[in-house]
Design a protein around this motif. Structure first.
Motif, PDB file in Angstrom:
ATOM      1  N   PHE A 146       0.807  -1.217   0.000  1.00  0.00           N
ATOM      2  CA  PHE A 146       0.000   0.000   0.000  1.00  0.00           C
ATOM      3  C   PHE A 146       0.845   1.275   0.000  1.00  0.00           C
ATOM      4  O   PHE A 146       0.518   2.246  -0.683  1.00  0.00           O
ATOM      5  CB  PHE A 146      -0.955   0.003   1.201  1.00  0.00           C
ATOM      6  N   VAL A 147       1.938   1.277   0.760  1.00  0.00           N
ATOM      7  CA  VAL A 147       2.727   2.503   0.901  1.00  0.00           C
ATOM      8  C   VAL A 147       3.604   2.758  -0.319  1.00  0.00           C
ATOM      9  O   VAL A 147       3.764   3.907  -0.749  1.00  0.00           O
ATOM     10  CB  VAL A 147       3.593   2.440   2.183  1.00  0.00           C
ATOM     11  N   VAL A 148       4.158   1.694  -0.912  1.00  0.00           N
ATOM     12  CA  VAL A 148       5.109   1.867  -2.015  1.00  0.00           C
ATOM     13  C   VAL A 148       4.508   1.454  -3.360  1.00  0.00           C
ATOM     14  O   VAL A 148       4.478   2.246  -4.307  1.00  0.00           O
ATOM     15  CB  VAL A 148       6.413   1.088  -1.745  1.00  0.00           C
ATOM     16  N   VAL A 149       4.033   0.208  -3.468  1.00  0.00           N
ATOM     17  CA  VAL A 149       3.549  -0.271  -4.769  1.00  0.00           C
ATOM     18  C   VAL A 149       2.373   0.578  -5.248  1.00  0.00           C
ATOM     19  O   VAL A 149       2.353   1.065  -6.380  1.00  0.00           O
ATOM     20  CB  VAL A 149       3.149  -1.762  -4.683  1.00  0.00           C
ATOM     21  N   ILE A 150       1.368   0.783  -4.393  1.00  0.00           N
ATOM     22  CA  ILE A 150       0.211   1.590  -4.766  1.00  0.00           C
ATOM     23  C   ILE A 150       0.452   3.073  -4.477  1.00  0.00           C
ATOM     24  O   ILE A 150       0.034   3.944  -5.251  1.00  0.00           O
ATOM     25  CB  ILE A 150      -1.049   1.111  -4.019  1.00  0.00           C
ATOM     26  N   GLY A 151       1.133   3.372  -3.392  1.00  0.00           N
ATOM     27  CA  GLY A 151       1.256   4.755  -2.929  1.00  0.00           C
ATOM     28  C   GLY A 151       2.436   5.536  -3.449  1.00  0.00           C
ATOM     29  O   GLY A 151       2.550   6.729  -3.172  1.00  0.00           O
ATOM     30  N   CYS A 152       3.326   4.906  -4.222  1.00  0.00           N
ATOM     31  CA  CYS A 152       4.536   5.615  -4.673  1.00  0.00           C
ATOM     32  C   CYS A 152       4.192   6.806  -5.559  1.00  0.00           C
ATOM     33  O   CYS A 152       4.728   7.902  -5.374  1.00  0.00           O
ATOM     34  CB  CYS A 152       5.455   4.646  -5.411  1.00  0.00           C
ATOM     35  N   LEU A 153       3.293   6.622  -6.527  1.00  0.00           N
ATOM     36  CA  LEU A 153       2.967   7.700  -7.466  1.00  0.00           C
ATOM     37  C   LEU A 153       2.430   8.944  -6.755  1.00  0.00           C
ATOM     38  O   LEU A 153       2.971  10.048  -6.957  1.00  0.00           O
ATOM     39  CB  LEU A 153       1.964   7.202  -8.509  1.00  0.00           C
ATOM     40  N   PRO A 154       1.389   8.833  -5.909  1.00  0.00           N
ATOM     41  CA  PRO A 154       0.916  10.049  -5.238  1.00  0.00           C
ATOM     42  C   PRO A 154       1.947  10.655  -4.297  1.00  0.00           C
ATOM     43  O   PRO A 154       2.031  11.885  -4.176  1.00  0.00           O
ATOM     44  CB  PRO A 154      -0.333   9.582  -4.466  1.00  0.00           C
ATOM     45  N   THR A 155       2.754   9.817  -3.634  1.00  0.00           N
ATOM     46  CA  THR A 155       3.773  10.333  -2.718  1.00  0.00           C
ATOM     47  C   THR A 155       4.818  11.155  -3.465  1.00  0.00           C
ATOM     48  O   THR A 155       5.149  12.283  -3.080  1.00  0.00           O
ATOM     49  CB  THR A 155       4.462   9.179  -1.975  1.00  0.00           C
ATOM     50  N   VAL A 156       5.330  10.588  -4.558  1.00  0.00           N
ATOM     51  CA  VAL A 156       6.376  11.268  -5.324  1.00  0.00           C
ATOM     52  C   VAL A 156       5.834  12.544  -5.977  1.00  0.00           C
ATOM     53  O   VAL A 156       6.466  13.607  -5.917  1.00  0.00           O
ATOM     54  CB  VAL A 156       6.957  10.316  -6.390  1.00  0.00           C
ATOM     55  N   LEU A 157       4.661  12.450  -6.599  1.00  0.00           N
ATOM     56  CA  LEU A 157       4.118  13.622  -7.291  1.00  0.00           C
ATOM     57  C   LEU A 157       3.776  14.745  -6.313  1.00  0.00           C
ATOM     58  O   LEU A 157       4.049  15.920  -6.580  1.00  0.00           O
ATOM     59  CB  LEU A 157       2.879  13.241  -8.095  1.00  0.00           C
ATOM     60  N   ALA A 158       3.183  14.394  -5.161  1.00  0.00           N
ATOM     61  CA  ALA A 158       2.830  15.427  -4.179  1.00  0.00           C
ATOM     62  C   ALA A 158       4.068  16.156  -3.680  1.00  0.00           C
ATOM     63  O   ALA A 158       4.080  17.392  -3.581  1.00  0.00           O
ATOM     64  CB  ALA A 158       2.063  14.803  -3.011  1.00  0.00           C
ATOM     65  N   ASN A 159       5.126  15.415  -3.380  1.00  0.00           N
ATOM     66  CA  ASN A 159       6.351  16.043  -2.878  1.00  0.00           C
ATOM     67  C   ASN A 159       7.082  16.818  -3.964  1.00  0.00           C
ATOM     68  O   ASN A 159       7.676  17.872  -3.691  1.00  0.00           O
ATOM     69  CB  ASN A 159       7.268  14.979  -2.269  1.00  0.00           C
ATOM     70  N   THR A 160       7.045  16.320  -5.196  1.00  0.00           N
ATOM     71  CA  THR A 160       7.664  17.054  -6.310  1.00  0.00           C
ATOM     72  C   THR A 160       6.928  18.366  -6.561  1.00  0.00           C
ATOM     73  O   THR A 160       7.547  19.423  -6.731  1.00  0.00           O
ATOM     74  CB  THR A 160       7.656  16.198  -7.587  1.00  0.00           C
ATOM     75  N   MET A 161       5.600  18.305  -6.579  1.00  0.00           N
ATOM     76  CA  MET A 161       4.801  19.515  -6.796  1.00  0.00           C
ATOM     77  C   MET A 161       4.982  20.510  -5.663  1.00  0.00           C
ATOM     78  O   MET A 161       5.023  21.723  -5.890  1.00  0.00           O
ATOM     79  CB  MET A 161       3.335  19.131  -6.959  1.00  0.00           C
ATOM     80  N   SER A 162       5.124  20.010  -4.442  1.00  0.00           N
ATOM     81  CA  SER A 162       5.376  20.894  -3.303  1.00  0.00           C
ATOM     82  C   SER A 162       6.676  21.674  -3.498  1.00  0.00           C
ATOM     83  O   SER A 162       6.731  22.885  -3.250  1.00  0.00           O
ATOM     84  CB  SER A 162       5.444  20.067  -2.014  1.00  0.00           C
ATOM     85  N   SER A 163       7.723  20.982  -3.944  1.00  0.00           N
ATOM     86  CA  SER A 163       9.001  21.664  -4.182  1.00  0.00           C
ATOM     87  C   SER A 163       8.866  22.722  -5.263  1.00  0.00           C
ATOM     88  O   SER A 163       9.419  23.827  -5.150  1.00  0.00           O
ATOM     89  CB  SER A 163      10.072  20.637  -4.592  1.00  0.00           C
ATOM     90  N   MET A 164       8.133  22.409  -6.321  1.00  0.00           N
ATOM     91  CA  MET A 164       7.941  23.374  -7.403  1.00  0.00           C
ATOM     92  C   MET A 164       7.195  24.614  -6.913  1.00  0.00           C
ATOM     93  O   MET A 164       7.594  25.750  -7.196  1.00  0.00           O
ATOM     94  CB  MET A 164       7.148  22.712  -8.542  1.00  0.00           C
ATOM     95  N   VAL A 165       6.118  24.382  -6.175  1.00  0.00           N
ATOM     96  CA  VAL A 165       5.319  25.494  -5.669  1.00  0.00           C
ATOM     97  C   VAL A 165       6.145  26.380  -4.741  1.00  0.00           C
ATOM     98  O   VAL A 165       6.101  27.612  -4.821  1.00  0.00           O
ATOM     99  CB  VAL A 165       4.065  24.952  -4.944  1.00  0.00           C
ATOM    100  N   ARG A 166       6.917  25.758  -3.848  1.00  0.00           N
ATOM    101  CA  ARG A 166       7.737  26.533  -2.919  1.00  0.00           C
ATOM    102  C   ARG A 166       8.812  27.318  -3.662  1.00  0.00           C
ATOM    103  O   ARG A 166       9.086  28.473  -3.334  1.00  0.00           O
ATOM    104  CB  ARG A 166       8.395  25.591  -1.902  1.00  0.00           C
ATOM    105  N   ASN A 167       9.422  26.713  -4.675  1.00  0.00           N
ATOM    106  CA  ASN A 167      10.536  27.356  -5.348  1.00  0.00           C
ATOM    107  C   ASN A 167      10.134  28.580  -6.158  1.00  0.00           C
ATOM    108  O   ASN A 167      10.980  29.448  -6.415  1.00  0.00           O
ATOM    109  CB  ASN A 167      11.273  26.356  -6.253  1.00  0.00           C
ATOM    110  N   ILE A 168       8.863  28.663  -6.580  1.00  0.00           N
ATOM    111  CA  ILE A 168       8.469  29.869  -7.321  1.00  0.00           C
ATOM    112  C   ILE A 168       7.900  30.939  -6.397  1.00  0.00           C
ATOM    113  O   ILE A 168       7.373  31.951  -6.858  1.00  0.00           O
ATOM    114  CB  ILE A 168       7.456  29.531  -8.437  1.00  0.00           C
ATOM    115  N   GLY A 169       7.979  30.716  -5.076  1.00  0.00           N
ATOM    116  CA  GLY A 169       7.624  31.768  -4.133  1.00  0.00           C
ATOM    117  C   GLY A 169       6.373  31.530  -3.318  1.00  0.00           C
ATOM    118  O   GLY A 169       6.012  32.372  -2.492  1.00  0.00           O
TER     119      GLY A 169
END
Length: 465
Positions: A146-169
């Protein structure tokens, strides 16, 4: 237009706001989200511990190593892509920044899906390699599924998008999303573990709670992306963008060290636990508590560094070197103040802090000794992280990678084995300060050599060191 006003305000943070105010705006929401993540990590362990089943606790600990790799993937594209986007904005290349932001999300999604498939196909061999036994492998499969096989995509995308949002201010929006995910996880854990799932399936309940909280966090960032579309360079990908070859190289030159820094840090903690276990269960329990407690100043320091990074990157790209150095120095000053205050706190309150985790008198005694000694490493740990983030911000990915490797593989881990052999458990405790003191000296020698290259002085003046 309201969106244009919002965009102008975000730009002003980088260009015109007073340095302390701009750093506070970027860092405070990130610090709050880091502290919520810290609370979540402690709470998650606590909830699983309430089962009084050591095999469940061991299984979740085994899978944590794999789960941290998903954070590494997010760092690869979130930190690498995010820092490049803000440098491109600082250099006035908005179109390339849009393409980089879009492609970073596509690559993050593709990488997370590939990682999920590999974990599914090789689940049993992977868990055996990590040390799963017949007693733990069943629980570990539940958690990994559940955490990795199913949950990897939302975990990675949410954290990647968070970094993008923070970096533009938009640090507040990024911090709220991460904090919301942590709070949801704490709320959902006991519901799924002790109410929805039957007895014996508490690990699966914790895994489902983690997965769902990350799915909700991803939905939040999708909404944020839709809100910012048109006013910023961020937009949900509609196709696979092509970016310049130098942009791709810059993305990976910063992203790979960011991912490796996290993995090497956790490898070091694994070594500490393995060496401590050789001295006894009480010592292992005590150092485990100390490693959790010291995350307080560490997470605050990381929040300061994450807030500093886009500010430094933007002004580096726009060649506003004086403002860039002001952000570097102000962040360093703030982190050192927090570190020194935490040293004082741990020296005075160590028995009470350790006692809040466990009541066993001998474990509290060991933990107090360890915390009162190891806390002296806190300022040097911050300075090490601070320099790595600065090098990432100014597009010195190779240097940040070398600093991470020097700190962990060349200093921390070898010194751990040496100090353990010479001084036993006391040597393990003092290793962090020894290694980071040496690492800080090396870092600032490298910085002094690169200072003129990073921030060239105007013709006819001396470079500011």
């Amino acid at each position: 237009m309201k969106s244009n006003a919002a965009n102008e305000t975000a730009k002003d943070v980088f260009e015109t706001w007073p340095v302390p105010r701009a750093l506070a705006k970027m860092a405070i929401p990130t610090i709050i989200s880091q502290l919520i993540a810290l609370v979540y990590n402690v709470a998650d362990t606590w909830f699983i511990g309430q089962t009084n089943n050591p095999y469940m606790v061991a299984a979740s600990a085994l899978v944590l190593t794999v789960f941290l790799m998903t954070t590494g993937i997010a760092n690869l594209f979130g930190v690498g892509g995010g820092s490049l986007v803000v440098r491109l904005l600082g250099g006035g290349e908005e179109d390339e920044a849009k393409r980089v932001a879009s492609l970073s999300l596509v690559m993050a999604a593709a990488s997370s899906l590939a990682f999920s498939v590999l974990c599914l196909l090789f689940m049993n061999p992977l868990l055996r390699l990590l040390g799963a036994s017949e007693d733990t492998i069943g629980f570990a499969r539940q958690y990994l599924l559940f955490v990795v096989v199913i949950g990897c995509l939302p975990t990675v995308l949410a954290n990647t998008m968070s970094s993008m949002v923070r970096n533009i201010g938009y640090s507040r929006e990024a911090g709220f999303g991460l904090g919301m995910g942590g709070v949801l996880n704490v709320i959902l854990d006991p519901i799924f573990m002790f109410v929805i799932f039957p007895d014996g399936y508490q690990v699966m309940g914790a895994a489902v709670a983690t997965m769902l909280s990350n799915v909700i966090m991803l939905l939040y960032f999708i909404i944020i992306y839709k809100r910012l579309e048109g006013a910023t360079v961020l937009a949900l990908p509609r196709r696979v963008e092509k970016i310049r070859r130098e942009s791709m190289g810059s993305l990976f030159s910063v992203g790979i060290p960011a991912a490796m820094s996290l993995l090497l840090f956790d490898l070091c903690n694994i070594v500490i636990n393995r060496l401590a276990a050789g001295h006894g269960d009480l010592e292992l329990a005590a150092i485990g508590i100390v490693l959790k407690v010291e995350r307080l100043p560490l997470n605050i320091g990381i929040g300061i560094c994450l807030g500093m990074t886009p500010l430094v990157a933007y002004n580096y790209a726009s060649k506003n070197y004086g403002r860039m150095k002001d952000f570097f120095r102000t962040a360093r000053r703030a982190g050192l103040i927090v570190s020194v205050l935490c040293v004082a706190l741990y020296r005075i309150c160590a028995p009470y802090i350790v006692g809040a985790f466990i009541s066993d008198a001998d474990t509290v005694r060991f933990g107090t000794q360890f915390l009162q000694s190891r806390c002296f490493a806190t300022p040097f740990m911050f300075l090490s992280f601070h320099m790595v983030h600065f090098m990432q911000a100014v597009d010195r990915g190779k240097v940040s990678f070398y600093l991470a490797v020097i700190r962990q593989l060349c200093l921390n881990i070898p010194i751990l084995f040496l100090m353990d052999m010479l001084f036993g458990m006391s040597g393990i405790v003092w290793t962090q300060m020894t290694a980071d003191l040496i690492n800080v000296i090396i870092s600032y020698v490298i910085y002094a050599r690169l200072a003129g290259e990073i921030a060239p002085a105007p013709r006819g003046t001396a470079a500011e060191q």
